[in-house]
Design a protein around this motif. Structure first.
Motif, short mmCIF file in Angstrom:
data_model
loop_
_atom_site.label_atom_id
_atom_site.label_comp_id
_atom_site.label_asym_id
_atom_site.label_seq_id
_atom_site.Cartn_x
_atom_site.Cartn_y
_atom_site.Cartn_z
N GLN A 338 3.47 -13.14 9.03
CA GLN A 338 2.52 -13.80 8.05
C GLN A 338 1.37 -12.79 7.90
O GLN A 338 0.55 -13.05 6.71
CB GLN A 338 1.99 -15.00 8.89
CG GLN A 338 2.97 -15.94 9.14
CD GLN A 338 2.57 -17.21 10.01
OE1 GLN A 338 1.39 -17.66 9.99
NE2 GLN A 338 3.38 -17.95 10.82
N THR A 339 0.80 -11.96 8.68
CA THR A 339 -0.18 -11.21 8.66
C THR A 339 0.11 -9.83 8.24
O THR A 339 1.27 -9.48 8.41
CB THR A 339 -1.11 -11.07 9.77
OG1 THR A 339 -0.25 -10.52 10.90
CG2 THR A 339 -1.78 -12.40 10.22
N ALA A 340 -0.62 -9.06 7.45
CA ALA A 340 -0.05 -7.96 6.90
C ALA A 340 -0.01 -6.81 8.00
O ALA A 340 0.81 -6.06 7.85
CB ALA A 340 -1.31 -7.26 5.99
N GLU A 341 -0.99 -6.72 8.87
CA GLU A 341 -0.65 -5.75 10.06
C GLU A 341 -0.69 -6.51 11.42
O GLU A 341 -1.63 -6.57 12.16
CB GLU A 341 -1.92 -4.68 9.97
CG GLU A 341 -2.18 -3.91 8.46
CD GLU A 341 -0.96 -3.09 8.35
OE1 GLU A 341 -0.09 -2.81 9.25
OE2 GLU A 341 -0.74 -2.77 7.10
N LYS A 358 5.29 -1.33 9.67
CA LYS A 358 5.63 -1.87 8.16
C LYS A 358 5.02 -2.89 7.73
O LYS A 358 4.62 -3.99 8.61
CB LYS A 358 7.09 -2.13 8.26
CG LYS A 358 7.73 -2.18 6.94
CD LYS A 358 9.27 -2.49 6.88
CE LYS A 358 9.82 -2.52 5.38
NZ LYS A 358 11.27 -2.98 5.54
N HIS A 359 4.28 -2.87 6.48
CA HIS A 359 3.51 -3.97 6.16
C HIS A 359 4.38 -5.34 5.94
O HIS A 359 5.29 -5.37 5.78
CB HIS A 359 3.27 -3.58 4.54
CG HIS A 359 2.08 -4.34 3.85
ND1 HIS A 359 0.93 -4.20 4.52
CD2 HIS A 359 2.17 -4.97 2.89
CE1 HIS A 359 0.05 -5.04 3.39
NE2 HIS A 359 0.69 -5.54 2.56
N HIS A 360 3.24 -6.32 6.73
CA HIS A 360 3.87 -7.82 6.69
C HIS A 360 5.25 -7.76 7.76
O HIS A 360 5.95 -8.87 7.41
CB HIS A 360 4.25 -8.49 5.51
CG HIS A 360 2.85 -8.89 4.87
ND1 HIS A 360 2.28 -9.92 5.35
CD2 HIS A 360 2.13 -8.58 3.75
CE1 HIS A 360 1.28 -10.43 4.59
NE2 HIS A 360 1.08 -9.34 3.80
N HIS A 361 5.19 -6.84 8.46
CA HIS A 361 6.50 -6.94 9.52
C HIS A 361 6.01 -6.78 10.95
O HIS A 361 5.27 -5.90 11.21
CB HIS A 361 7.49 -5.97 9.20
CG HIS A 361 8.55 -6.11 8.03
ND1 HIS A 361 8.00 -6.23 6.79
CD2 HIS A 361 9.57 -6.70 7.75
CE1 HIS A 361 8.93 -6.63 5.81
NE2 HIS A 361 10.06 -6.67 6.59
#
Length: 401
Positions: A338-341, A358-361
């Motif tokens: 849910q969050t970018a980082e 990895k962005h949003h992972h």
């Protein structure tokens, strides 16, 4: 005097393969990268690349051949390698046009086209879920009359579980084919077989599988892709029947489909109904979803670097030697966040060896000499990731990485 420098042209429309590029350079072969304009500023190892050439997306084959042939006027290339699955046909077309060693279009189809690979695997004696080409409607009627629903309508040249549709009755198929129009022949029909899904990642040299490692997915990738959830996979117990059976099957697969050298990522399903292993698909590339890091954690083998070493050894006329391997066990937990980082610092087990960036992972890889410890951590972390991080979104029409 002609230039005797040895070079590899690497083609990629996704950001990956940096270790392969570095390994080529370390072995004295100069890599040139051909990629797309949008990846101009990606994290490429520019210090070791002889050149980074850029091209627009969606070039026709003729335009691509013109591009690389123009590049070759001033620089002789000795090998062509596609770093991503979606560049395999491009590299094969270049090899054929240049009369260069490596897989051509016909052999490449066994590793890209799901209809071709099923046809080839079945002809070689592998069990394959019942399938049919989407071409002649009488054939499809006969298929649906003989094979119980549900069926899967699969894109022939997509990757992962992208674009797969579950079909429950004939009328649903006919409506879907009307929707697909002239593109429908780029799909196949396959019986949906409930079961446990495995992946075997391999190194192939001189037509022989010289290294492989067997992992088992948690939820099937198609379920994660279409329904959401946490993606997990872990190394199987090397003393298990599953390990020995899949290792034996996989050792025969790539040679049967014509691969001489490279790496493969193959998937198999053990059907709940009869307990047998069925071939699902194979790709002539390093697996995605951080599988290269998973394999390296368990075995010490970096698939990208071994792929480079095989290509360069063949170019130099030398024998490839697999480096020493470990026999640890590793597991991976990965989800859309849910969050970018997302912050995974609350997970502190000493077995954690890799935190995915990895962005949003959110993602972790764990390693242990004990397979049960890996299973325990993967199961526990999978549940916690679902509670802490998990986001969901519709499955994309095409890969995003």
């Amino acid at each position: 005097m002609s230039d005797t420098t040895q070079r590899i042209l690497c083609i990629s429309t996704y950001e990956k393969g940096q270790d392969l590029l570095r390994q080529c350079a370390e072995m004295g072969v100069r890599p040139t990268l051909l990629t797309v304009e949008k990846l101009r500023d990606a994290d490429w190892p520019r210090d070791i690349l002889e050149d980074v050439a850029l091209m627009p997306e969606n070039l026709t084959t003729e335009q691509l051949l013109n591009t690389v042939s123009y590049m070759a006027r001033g620089r002789r290339f000795d090998r062509v390698v596609a770093l991503d699955e979606f560049d395999q046909e491009t590299a094969a077309a270049v090899r054929e046009h240049w009369c260069m060693r490596g897989m051509g279009l016909t052999t490449t189809a066994f590793y890209r086209d799901k209809l071709a690979m099923r046809t080839g695997a079945r002809a070689a004696g592998f069990l394959v879920p019942d399938f049919a080409r989407v071409l002649n409607y009488d054939e499809l009627r006969d298929y649906m009359a003989a094979v119980p629903a549900p069926w899967l309508l699969k894109p022939r040249t997509s990757a992962s579980a992208l674009g797969i549709r579950k079909i429950h009755h004939p009328e649903q198929l006919w409506r879907t084919l009307d929707e697909l129009g002239d593109t429908q022949t780029h799909f196949l029909m396959e019986r949906f077989v409930p079961g446990d899904i495995y992946h075997v990642d391999s190194v192939v040299s001189r037509g022989e599988v010289v290294f492989s490692v067997v992992h088992k997915y948690g939820k099937p990738p198609m379920q994660v892709m279409h329904e959401g959830g946490v993606f997990t996979t872990r190394t199987l117990d090397r003393g298990s029947h599953e390990w020995s059976a899949l290792t034996e099957l996989n050792a025969a697969l790539a040679p049967a489909l014509g691969m001489s050298r490279g790496v493969t990522h193959a998937e198999y399903i053990r059907a709940h109904q009869d307990g047998k292993f069925y071939f699902l698909e194979i790709a002539a590339r390093v697996g995605g979803a951080f599988i290269a890091d998973l394999v390296e954690a368990a075995t010490g083998i970096n698939l990208w670097r071994e792929w480079a070493r095989i290509e360069v050894s063949d170019l130099l006329g030398e024998s490839y030697q697999l480096p020493p391997t470990r026999t640890d066990y590793a597991g991976s937990v990965l989800c859309l966040a849910q969050t970018a980082e997302p912050d995974t610092s609350a997970f502190t087990a000493p077995e954690i060896v890799f935190r995915m960036k990895k962005h949003h992972h959110a993602g972790l890889i764990v390693r242990s000499p004990q397979p049960e410890r890996v299973r325990e951590l993967v199961d526990d972390y999978g549940q916690q990731f679902a509670n802490l991080y998990l986001a969901s979104m519709p499955a994309p029409d095409k890969p995003t990485a």
